[in-house]
Design an enzyme around this catalytic site. Structure first.
Site, PDB file in Angstrom:
ATOM      1  N   CYS A 112       0.804  -1.236   0.000  1.00  0.00           N
ATOM      2  CA  CYS A 112       0.000   0.000   0.000  1.00  0.00           C
ATOM      3  C   CYS A 112       0.828   1.272   0.000  1.00  0.00           C
ATOM      4  O   CYS A 112       0.399   2.286  -0.543  1.00  0.00           O
ATOM      5  CB  CYS A 112      -1.015   0.003   1.135  1.00  0.00           C
ATOM      6  SG  CYS A 112      -0.301   0.012   2.781  1.00  0.00           S
ATOM      7  N   LYS A 185      -5.974  -8.527  11.150  1.00  0.00           N
ATOM      8  CA  LYS A 185      -5.884  -7.087  10.898  1.00  0.00           C
ATOM      9  C   LYS A 185      -7.257  -6.601  10.463  1.00  0.00           C
ATOM     10  O   LYS A 185      -7.790  -7.020   9.440  1.00  0.00           O
ATOM     11  CB  LYS A 185      -4.851  -6.833   9.804  1.00  0.00           C
ATOM     12  CG  LYS A 185      -4.724  -5.370   9.440  1.00  0.00           C
ATOM     13  CD  LYS A 185      -3.605  -5.173   8.445  1.00  0.00           C
ATOM     14  CE  LYS A 185      -3.468  -3.728   8.072  1.00  0.00           C
ATOM     15  NZ  LYS A 185      -2.437  -3.541   7.053  1.00  0.00           N
ATOM     16  N   ARG A 195      -2.127   6.528   7.465  1.00  0.00           N
ATOM     17  CA  ARG A 195      -2.305   6.669   6.013  1.00  0.00           C
ATOM     18  C   ARG A 195      -1.901   8.053   5.557  1.00  0.00           C
ATOM     19  O   ARG A 195      -1.406   8.227   4.454  1.00  0.00           O
ATOM     20  CB  ARG A 195      -3.744   6.337   5.643  1.00  0.00           C
ATOM     21  CG  ARG A 195      -3.994   4.844   5.810  1.00  0.00           C
ATOM     22  CD  ARG A 195      -5.390   4.437   5.449  1.00  0.00           C
ATOM     23  NE  ARG A 195      -5.574   3.023   5.789  1.00  0.00           N
ATOM     24  CZ  ARG A 195      -6.731   2.386   5.721  1.00  0.00           C
ATOM     25  NH1 ARG A 195      -7.809   3.025   5.307  1.00  0.00           N
ATOM     26  NH2 ARG A 195      -6.815   1.110   6.047  1.00  0.00           N
ATOM     27  N   GLU A 223      -8.137 -17.103  10.881  1.00  0.00           N
ATOM     28  CA  GLU A 223      -7.008 -16.455  10.202  1.00  0.00           C
ATOM     29  C   GLU A 223      -5.683 -16.854  10.862  1.00  0.00           C
ATOM     30  O   GLU A 223      -4.693 -17.132  10.191  1.00  0.00           O
ATOM     31  CB  GLU A 223      -7.148 -14.923  10.268  1.00  0.00           C
ATOM     32  CG  GLU A 223      -8.263 -14.336   9.413  1.00  0.00           C
ATOM     33  CD  GLU A 223      -7.867 -14.164   7.958  1.00  0.00           C
ATOM     34  OE1 GLU A 223      -6.753 -14.575   7.575  1.00  0.00           O
ATOM     35  OE2 GLU A 223      -8.684 -13.620   7.199  1.00  0.00           O
ATOM     36  N   LYS A 238      -4.457  -6.270  15.280  1.00  0.00           N
ATOM     37  CA  LYS A 238      -4.310  -4.844  14.993  1.00  0.00           C
ATOM     38  C   LYS A 238      -5.645  -4.265  14.622  1.00  0.00           C
ATOM     39  O   LYS A 238      -6.341  -4.874  13.805  1.00  0.00           O
ATOM     40  CB  LYS A 238      -3.328  -4.730  13.825  1.00  0.00           C
ATOM     41  CG  LYS A 238      -3.127  -3.347  13.305  1.00  0.00           C
ATOM     42  CD  LYS A 238      -2.151  -3.405  12.176  1.00  0.00           C
ATOM     43  CE  LYS A 238      -2.087  -2.040  11.541  1.00  0.00           C
ATOM     44  NZ  LYS A 238      -1.375  -2.070  10.298  1.00  0.00           N
ATOM     45  N   SER A 264      -1.836   4.091  14.922  1.00  0.00           N
ATOM     46  CA  SER A 264      -1.701   5.549  14.825  1.00  0.00           C
ATOM     47  C   SER A 264      -2.874   6.302  15.443  1.00  0.00           C
ATOM     48  O   SER A 264      -2.672   7.274  16.172  1.00  0.00           O
ATOM     49  CB  SER A 264      -1.518   5.938  13.366  1.00  0.00           C
ATOM     50  OG  SER A 264      -2.611   5.479  12.576  1.00  0.00           O
ATOM     51  N   TYR A 303       3.963   3.770  18.952  1.00  0.00           N
ATOM     52  CA  TYR A 303       4.675   4.988  18.547  1.00  0.00           C
ATOM     53  C   TYR A 303       5.439   5.640  19.687  1.00  0.00           C
ATOM     54  O   TYR A 303       6.300   6.475  19.448  1.00  0.00           O
ATOM     55  CB  TYR A 303       3.691   5.960  17.890  1.00  0.00           C
ATOM     56  CG  TYR A 303       3.185   5.381  16.586  1.00  0.00           C
ATOM     57  CD1 TYR A 303       3.984   5.426  15.450  1.00  0.00           C
ATOM     58  CD2 TYR A 303       1.980   4.695  16.507  1.00  0.00           C
ATOM     59  CE1 TYR A 303       3.587   4.835  14.272  1.00  0.00           C
ATOM     60  CE2 TYR A 303       1.563   4.091  15.331  1.00  0.00           C
ATOM     61  CZ  TYR A 303       2.371   4.166  14.219  1.00  0.00           C
ATOM     62  OH  TYR A 303       1.984   3.557  13.059  1.00  0.00           O
TER      63      TYR A 303
HETATM   64  C1  PBG Z   1      -0.520  -1.638   5.891  1.00  0.00           C
HETATM   65  C2  PBG Z   1      -0.384  -1.007   7.216  1.00  0.00           C
HETATM   66  C3  PBG Z   1      -1.329  -0.208   7.884  1.00  0.00           C
HETATM   67  C4  PBG Z   1      -0.754   0.178   9.077  1.00  0.00           C
HETATM   68  C5  PBG Z   1       0.489  -0.403   9.136  1.00  0.00           C
HETATM   69  N1  PBG Z   1       0.706  -1.134   7.976  1.00  0.00           N
HETATM   70  C6  PBG Z   1      -2.643   0.153   7.645  1.00  0.00           C
HETATM   71  C7  PBG Z   1      -3.543   0.266   6.588  1.00  0.00           C
HETATM   72  O1  PBG Z   1      -3.576   1.354   6.002  1.00  0.00           O
HETATM   73  O2  PBG Z   1      -4.308  -0.676   6.316  1.00  0.00           O
HETATM   74  C8  PBG Z   1      -1.410   1.065  10.087  1.00  0.00           C
HETATM   75  C9  PBG Z   1      -0.658   1.317  11.305  1.00  0.00           C
HETATM   76  C10 PBG Z   1      -1.161   2.431  12.108  1.00  0.00           C
HETATM   77  O3  PBG Z   1      -2.276   2.950  11.904  1.00  0.00           O
HETATM   78  O4  PBG Z   1      -0.426   2.815  13.015  1.00  0.00           O
HETATM   79  N2  PBG Z   1       0.723  -1.847   5.314  1.00  0.00           N
END
Ligand code: PBG
Length: 315
Positions: A112, A185, A195, A223, A238, A264, A303
Site C-alpha cells: 500500500c 488485521k 495513512r 485467520e 491490529k 496511529s 509509537y
Molecule cells: C498496511 C499497514 C497499515 C498500518 C500499518 N501497515 C494500515 C492500513 O492502512 O491498512 C497502520 C498502522 C497504524 O495505523 O499505526 N501496510
C-alpha cells in the site's frame, strides 16, 4: 492489599516490560530529511542517511526493536519500488544494521505504501488480485531479508502470503528470518493518521474486501490458525485496544507469541485529548499498554516505545 506502592508492584498480575516494545519508523527518499508527521505527534519521516542516528537513540532508550515502513517518491500500479534492493527500506535496514547491530529490525511486507492506488496488492479491475500479489510480497520479503531484516511482517492480508513468504525465504537461505504475521488485521478507522503519514489512503474504495470485519472474532481465530499452519512464528492483532478480546482469545487458543499494534489513531487520540487538557497523556498511554499486555500480548508495536520505557522505569 493496595496500600503501598511496593505491595502493588508485588501483586501486579501482569508486567509490561521494555523487552516486547517495537518502535515504528517511516523512511522516505532524499537526503538529510527529518520531516515531522503532523497527524502523529512526536513522529517523523527520516531519509535513510539519517536513520542510523535515530536507531542509536532508540537502542539507547532501551527499546529492542523497530519496524520499518517505506514512503518512496515513486509509486506505480504494481508497487515496483517495494522490490527494489536499493529502495528506501533496504537502504534504511543496512544503515540501521551498521549503526546498531543488536537492534532487531522488522520489515513490513505490504504494497500500500508503494502503489499509486494505495491498495495493499496488485489490482485486477477495482479489486486486489490475491494470487498475483503473493509473488510480489514474496519478492519484497526476500529483498528485506537480503538487506538484513531479522523479521518480516506481512500486512497485506492476502490469503497464502505467509506460506509464499516462508517458501521464498527458505529457498534463499533465509531460514532464520522470522515471520510476524498481521493475522487479525481489522478494517479500522484508527489507521487514519498512518495513512496520512505514509500517503497510503486508497484512491478508490476501501480495504474491507481483505481486512477483517470489526464484528468478528471467531474469524480471527481461523485467520491465525491458517497463518500458523503456513509458518507464522508470531501472530499479530491490529489495532490494539478495540480488540482486546481478540488478543485474549488468540492467546488462549494458540501456543505462538501474540503481538498487538497500538495503531496511529490510538496514539493520536491520546495526544489530541491531552493537548486540550482533557486527559493525562502519559497515564492514558501507560494504561493502554498495560491493558494490551494484560489481554495477552507480549509484543507491542507502539509509537511511544521510548516514552513507554521511561514510564515503566519510573512506575
Ligand atoms: C498496511 C499497514 C497499515 C498500518 C500499518 N501497515 C494500515 C492500513 O492502512 O491498512 C497502520 C498502522 C497504524 O495505523 O499505526 N501496510
Amino acid at each position: 492489599m493496595r496500600q503501598s506502592r511496593v505491595l502493588r508492584e508485588m501483586l501486579a498480575e501482569t508486567r509490561l516490560t521494555r523487552h516486547g516494545l517495537v518502535q515504528p519508523l517511516f523512511i522516505c527518499d532524499g537526503e538529510a530529511v527529518e520531516r515531522p508527521i503532523e497527524s502523529l505527534p512526536g513522529q517523523a519521516q527520516f531519509s535513510s542517511d539519517m536513520i542510523g542516528e535515530r536507531a542509536k537513540q532508540i537502542q539507547a532508550a532501551g527499546v529492542p526493536a523497530v519496524i520499518l515502513f517505506g514512503i518512496p517518491d515513486h509509486k506505480d500500479p504494481v508497487g515496483s519500488s517495494s522490490v527494489d534492493p536499493s529502495g528506501v527500506v533496504p537502504r534504511a535496514v543496512r544503515a540501521i544494521r551498521e549503526a546498531t547491530p543488536e537492534l532487531i529490525v522488522i520489515g513490513d511486507v505490504c504494497l500500500c505504501e508503494f502503489t499509486d492506488h494505495g491498495h495493499c496488492g496488485i489490482l485486477d479491475g477495482q479489486d486486489v488480485d490475491n494470487d498475483s500479489t503473493l509473488e510480489v510480497l514474496a519478492q519484497q520479503a526476500e529483498v528485506l531479508a537480503n538487506a538484513g531484516c531479522d523479521i518480516v511482517a506481512p500486512s497485506a492480508m492476502a490469503d497464502g502470503q505467509v506460506q509464499a513468504i516462508r517458501e521464498r525465504l527458505d529457498g534463499t537461505s533465509h531460514e532464520k528470518v522470522l515471520i510476524l504475521s498481521y493475522a487479525a488485521k481489522y478494517a479500522s478507522a484508527f489507521y487514519g493518521p498512518f495513512r496520512e503519514a505514509a500517503g497510503s489512503t486508497p484512491a478508490h474504495g476501501d480495504r474491507r474486501g481483505y481486512q477483517m470485519d470489526p464484528r468478528n472474532s471467531r474469524e480471527a481465530l481461523q485467520e491465525v490458525a491458517l497463518d500458523i499452519d503456513e509458518g507464522a512464528d508470531i501472530v499479530m492483532v491490529k489495532p490494539g485496544l478495540p480488540y482486546l478480546d481478540v488478543i485474549t482469545r488468540i492467546h488462549d487458543a494458540f501456543e505462538v507469541p501474540v503481538a498487538a499494534y497500538h495503531v496511529s489513531g490510538e496514539w493520536a487520540q491520546i495526544q489530541a485529548a491531552a493537548d486540550r487538557g482533557w486527559i493525562d497523556a502519559d497515564e492514558a498511554y501507560l494504561e493502554s499498554l498495560d491493558s494490551i499486555r494484560r489481554a495477552g500480548a507480549t509484543i507491542i508495536i507502539t509509537y511511544g516505545a521510548e516514552k513507554a520505557v521511561a514510564l515503566i522505569d519510573k512506575r
